[in-house]
Scaffold this motif. Structure first.
Motif, short mmCIF file in Angstrom:
data_model
loop_
_atom_site.label_atom_id
_atom_site.label_comp_id
_atom_site.label_asym_id
_atom_site.label_seq_id
_atom_site.Cartn_x
_atom_site.Cartn_y
_atom_site.Cartn_z
N PHE A 1 0.83 -1.20 0.00
CA PHE A 1 0.00 0.00 0.00
C PHE A 1 0.87 1.25 0.00
O PHE A 1 2.04 1.21 0.39
CB PHE A 1 -0.94 0.02 1.22
CG PHE A 1 -0.25 -0.29 2.53
CD1 PHE A 1 0.45 0.69 3.22
CD2 PHE A 1 -0.32 -1.57 3.07
CE1 PHE A 1 1.06 0.41 4.43
CE2 PHE A 1 0.30 -1.85 4.28
CZ PHE A 1 0.99 -0.86 4.96
N LEU B 1 -7.59 -2.07 4.69
CA LEU B 1 -6.56 -1.18 5.23
C LEU B 1 -7.12 -0.36 6.39
O LEU B 1 -6.44 -0.16 7.40
CB LEU B 1 -6.03 -0.27 4.12
CG LEU B 1 -5.23 -0.97 3.02
CD1 LEU B 1 -4.93 0.01 1.88
CD2 LEU B 1 -3.92 -1.53 3.59
N ALA C 1 -5.53 4.14 4.61
CA ALA C 1 -6.59 3.97 3.62
C ALA C 1 -6.78 5.22 2.77
O ALA C 1 -6.93 5.15 1.54
CB ALA C 1 -7.89 3.57 4.32
#
Length: 488
Positions: free
Chosen positions: A3, A88, A184
């Motif tokens: 991520f 996330l 996120a």
């Protein structure tokens, strides 16, 4: 799972200029999520604001239909990536992944709602009135560079409330995520680029309160929208006033009442005072944590809500599992805060009907807790706990219920349970709160404004009021009395 964890400035992911990082632990088991989340420095804040300022003229001049199309494309991408982003969010702040996904799909609807406003902000005109001889025009223009600070308990809803109306109105933006749940929102950068937002139109920063203070005091930011605690909100307002008198929207804390009358459907009232209240483990600013029950039905309600809270405890667990209903609190700091409230309540001799302690040996889980008849000046009754804890008190009459409900410094949410719609509407008009749910826990909607009375803040997000907060009126007067020029 890989991520993004960098800052998103001027259409690119970049590392912090100070090399400062944040460490995020999973509140389910305290495992490390990342120790490399980039935290913005003052130079990074200035760079993001400069990028938004440079992008403003072009974005402001972009045709409304094109702005709306880009917003709709972003909504589609957000929807397509909801599962991954929800995981996330769950990893960072313990929100059950099933709930986290819903709290991303809700913002998808918000983006689509405000995309419909792009290019449709109408002005006004007034013809000459009597002898004033003046044709009057009012047009609405974007404010400029705007900023938003998100709380950690509903990152995506709060981001959409701030970003979407600002985009539809033609502003540019610098968004700060919470240091508790930054990962996120950091993924938005890829989606923003794919959707077609020009560089600099939306910039996303991560960091603690220092970054928020820099945004609140920045001289090139025209408006800031803050969601968080009352104490932090006051500091944002002070910084805004001391800098350039930027506009401020504040959505702060709550200690919302639920009023349950003797003609209410008790099963429905219990459901919304337990499962609905406990969604997000009670970490919802407008959740009705002060439950007021009419005396004649109090024994039945108390018996039923005790069972409901005990059953809810059985559905509390690993937030990554699809069948988990309730997860841990966001982090150790929040856990310690809630446990301190419960400790103080026990020391005061308040009866704990059920719960009142931690759940499990690891993680930041707190047992769903019901407190009975705390005094009106008890901290557990007056202060926002922001955890899975309700206080139950009784009342005799409608007048007493309203008095108890309004006896708070806050005014964000409220709920009324009764079969008498006349009574419900009568009470709704007397409650000092920005939102009222009737026979249901209050739920937000893209079509309606959200915000509070009293020390719960001011200004509104969502609905048509939400876009009004990102526009400023300009008045133009045309003198119609000039004599006609003689023809040559």
């Amino acid at each position: 799972m890989s991520f993004k964890q960098e800052l998103f400035i001027n259409g690119e992911y970049v590392s912090s200029s100070s090399n400062e990082t944040l460490t995020i632990h999973n509140p389910n088991d305290d495992s490390l999520v990342s120790d490399k989340v980039q935290a913005a420095s003052e130079a990074d804040v200035d760079k993001a604001v400069a990028a938004a300022k440079a992008a403003l003229p072009s974005w402001k001049a972009t045709a409304g239909a094109k702005r709306g199309a880009i917003m709709l494309k972003f909504a589609d991408l957000l929807e397509a990536n909801a599962e991954r982003i929800a995981k996330l969010e769950s990893m960072c702040m313990g929100q059950p992944v099933s709930l986290a996904k819903k709290m991303i799909l809700g913002p998808v609807a918000l983006w689509r709602y405000y995309a419909g406003y792009a290019g449709k902000v109408a002005g006004e005109s007034y013809p000459p009135d009597g002898e004033d001889g003046t044709y009057k025009i009012v047009q609405y223009e974007p404010l400029g560079v705007c900023s938003g600070i998100c709380a950690w308990n509903g990152s995506h809803v709060l981001a959409a409330w701030k970003l979407a109306p600002a985009m539809a109105a033609g502003n540019t933006f610098v968004l700060k995520s919470s240091e508790k749940s930054p990962i996120a929102l950091a993924q938005y950068g890829e989606l923003l680029n794919e959707a077609g937002f020009p560089k600099g139109v939306i910039n996303i920063l991560t960091g603690d309160g220092k970054v928020g203070a820099l945004l609140a005091s920045h001289m090139d930011i025209a408006k800031i929208a803050f969601t968080g605690s009352a104490a932090a909100g006051r500091q944002v307002q002070i910084a805004a006033a001391k800098s350039n008198l930027k506009r401020v929207t504040l959505e702060l804390g709550g200690k919302s009442p639920a009023m349950i009358f003797d003609d209410a459907d008790i099963d429905n009232a219990v459901l919304h005072s337990s499962d609905s209240f406990l969604r997000n483990s009670g970490q919802i600013c407008f959740a009705a944590s002060r439950v007021l029950v009419q005396e004649s039905i109090a024994p039945d309600f108390i018996k039923a809500v005790k069972v409901a809270f005990e059953n809810a405890a059985k559905k509390m667990g690993d937030p990554s599992l699809p069948d988990t209903a309730f997860g841990p609190l966001a982090d150790k700091k929040q856990f310690d805060r809630v446990m301190e409230f419960l400790k103080d309540g026990k020391a005061e001799g308040i009866e704990v009907l059920t719960g009142g302690d931690r759940k499990g040996e690891k993680g930041t889980f707190v047992q769903p807790t019901v407190l009975l008849n705390p005094s009106l000046d008890s901290k557990v009754y007056t202060d926002e706990i922001f955890g899975p804890v309700i206080s139950v008190r009784t009342f005799k009459t409608e007048e007493e219920a309203i008095k108890l409900a309004n006896n708070t410094q806050y005014g964000l949410g409220s709920t009324v349970y009764t079969a008498d719609i006349g009574r419900a509407l009568r009470i709704a008009s007397q409650i000092e709160a920005g939102t009222v749910g009737i026979n249901s826990a209050f739920n937000t909607s893209p079509q309606t404004p959200f915000g509070g009375f009293k020390q719960s803040g001011y200004g509104r997000e969502s609905g048509i009021e939400g876009i009004k907060n990102y526009l400023q009126p300009k008045t133009i007067h045309v003198n119609m009395n000039l004599p006609a020029k003689a023809k040559k």
